[in-house]
Design an enzyme around this catalytic site. Structure first.
Site, mmCIF file in Angstrom:
data_model
loop_
_atom_site.group_PDB
_atom_site.id
_atom_site.type_symbol
_atom_site.label_atom_id
_atom_site.label_comp_id
_atom_site.label_asym_id
_atom_site.label_seq_id
_atom_site.Cartn_x
_atom_site.Cartn_y
_atom_site.Cartn_z
ATOM 1 N N PHE A 54 0.840 -1.197 0.000
ATOM 2 C CA PHE A 54 0.000 0.000 0.000
ATOM 3 C C PHE A 54 0.869 1.238 0.000
ATOM 4 O O PHE A 54 1.706 1.439 0.879
ATOM 5 C CB PHE A 54 -0.896 0.002 1.238
ATOM 6 C CG PHE A 54 -1.870 1.161 1.297
ATOM 7 C CD1 PHE A 54 -2.739 1.407 0.250
ATOM 8 C CD2 PHE A 54 -1.915 1.991 2.414
ATOM 9 C CE1 PHE A 54 -3.654 2.461 0.299
ATOM 10 C CE2 PHE A 54 -2.827 3.036 2.483
ATOM 11 C CZ PHE A 54 -3.694 3.281 1.425
ATOM 12 N N GLY A 55 0.689 2.087 -0.999
ATOM 13 C CA GLY A 55 1.402 3.353 -1.090
ATOM 14 C C GLY A 55 0.486 4.507 -0.749
ATOM 15 O O GLY A 55 -0.568 4.665 -1.372
ATOM 16 N N TYR A 56 0.877 5.305 0.230
ATOM 17 C CA TYR A 56 0.052 6.454 0.622
ATOM 18 C C TYR A 56 0.845 7.759 0.588
ATOM 19 O O TYR A 56 0.305 8.827 0.819
ATOM 20 C CB TYR A 56 -0.529 6.240 2.017
ATOM 21 C CG TYR A 56 0.501 5.974 3.097
ATOM 22 C CD1 TYR A 56 1.105 7.026 3.786
ATOM 23 C CD2 TYR A 56 0.867 4.674 3.439
ATOM 24 C CE1 TYR A 56 2.044 6.793 4.769
ATOM 25 C CE2 TYR A 56 1.810 4.433 4.429
ATOM 26 C CZ TYR A 56 2.387 5.499 5.090
ATOM 27 O OH TYR A 56 3.321 5.247 6.073
ATOM 28 N N GLY A 57 2.153 7.648 0.304
ATOM 29 C CA GLY A 57 3.007 8.820 0.177
ATOM 30 C C GLY A 57 3.770 8.748 -1.122
ATOM 31 O O GLY A 57 3.180 8.576 -2.193
ATOM 32 N N SER A 58 5.105 8.820 -1.049
ATOM 33 C CA SER A 58 5.910 8.854 -2.272
ATOM 34 C C SER A 58 5.840 7.559 -3.077
ATOM 35 O O SER A 58 6.107 7.573 -4.284
ATOM 36 C CB SER A 58 7.375 9.168 -1.943
ATOM 37 O OG SER A 58 7.937 8.172 -1.109
ATOM 38 N N GLU A 69 12.223 2.124 3.360
ATOM 39 C CA GLU A 69 11.266 2.467 4.417
ATOM 40 C C GLU A 69 11.749 2.146 5.831
ATOM 41 O O GLU A 69 11.279 2.747 6.793
ATOM 42 C CB GLU A 69 9.940 1.743 4.171
ATOM 43 C CG GLU A 69 9.316 1.992 2.807
ATOM 44 C CD GLU A 69 8.884 3.432 2.615
ATOM 45 O OE1 GLU A 69 8.724 4.159 3.626
ATOM 46 O OE2 GLU A 69 8.720 3.844 1.455
#
Length: 233
Positions: free
Chosen positions: A55-59, A132
């Site tokens: 899940f990507g929620y930023g960059s 990350e």
């Protein structure tokens, strides 16, 4: 002002975590073995069967640095975006820290879910952990998301680690905006990251009210600072 640096796959593969992102407090830095152990523990908790989604929620939304087999808009309930991590490398420094994005409990978050390719799964995950989990300020979890059509999927999600030394409790706009407006580092400015996130959400016809309000405040602070430096001010 620093230009916008592109975090590429090649950069991550060659990067030395001690120096490539700026000067870091080595007491916070995870060793390669600690990162590998974290990845193994996470994979051991992986739900049985099926593909691995991230899940990507930023960059990750606009620069995942891996080629996904499938990408879809998805929503995570129970977690919300917050610039709650003190940023001393990348887009900030120890002397002028910014704020890094994470997820904290409450609300919901809409972002992009990426289904990783099977043949490059291990390499993709190792690079993801290098990106990350450099200091362990995130906690990797397997969470259920809802696609736009309502269908569920289970994805790997990086949320904030509340006990980490870089975690900050005060995430109100009045406190965070001045930090983001000023901070910069080897990867560019903190504000560029925020504005890119705001634009990416618009690209997908979705909005995060907190992100929009924070971006508006940062622009105001930057414009005010620029105006105060003009001749005759």
């Amino acid at each position: 002002m620093l230009g916008e640096a592109v975090l590429t796959r090649d950069f991550l593969q060659k990067a030395d975590c001690r120096t490539s992102f700026g000067s870091i407090d080595e007491t916070l830095l995870l060793t390669p073995q600690q990162r590998a152990d974290s990845l193994e523990r996470t994979l051991a908790r992986r739900p049985a069967g099926g593909a691995v989604w991230v899940f990507g929620y930023g960059s990750l939304m606009w620069n995942p640095v891996f080629d996904a087999e499938e990408v879809c808009l998805a929503t995570l309930t129970g977690w919300q975006r917050a610039f709650c991590l003190r940023l001393t490398v990348g887009r900030g420094t120890a002397s002028q820290p910014g704020r890094m994005l994470a997820l904290k409990p409450g609300g919901q978050t809409t972002g992009l879910a990426f289904r990783l390719q099977t043949d490059s799964l291990r390499e993709d995950l190792e690079l993801l952990w290098k990106r990350e989990m450099m200091t362990g300020c995130y906690r990797p979890l397997w969470c259920e998301l809802q696609r736009k059509n309502g269908a569920p999927l289970t994805a790997l999600v990086f949320v904030s680690e509340p006990e980490h030394p870089l975690n900050e409790q005060d995430t109100c706009i009045q406190s965070v905006a001045p930090l983001i407006a000023r901070a910069s580092g080897p990867l560019g400015t903190n504000a560029q990251y925020l504005f890119a996130l705001e634009q990416e959400l618009k690209n997908h016809n979705t909005e995060d009210k907190n992100v929009s309000e924070l971006a508006q405040r940062v622009r105001f602070l930057q414009q005010s600072c620029f105006s105060s430096t003009l001749p005759g001010q």
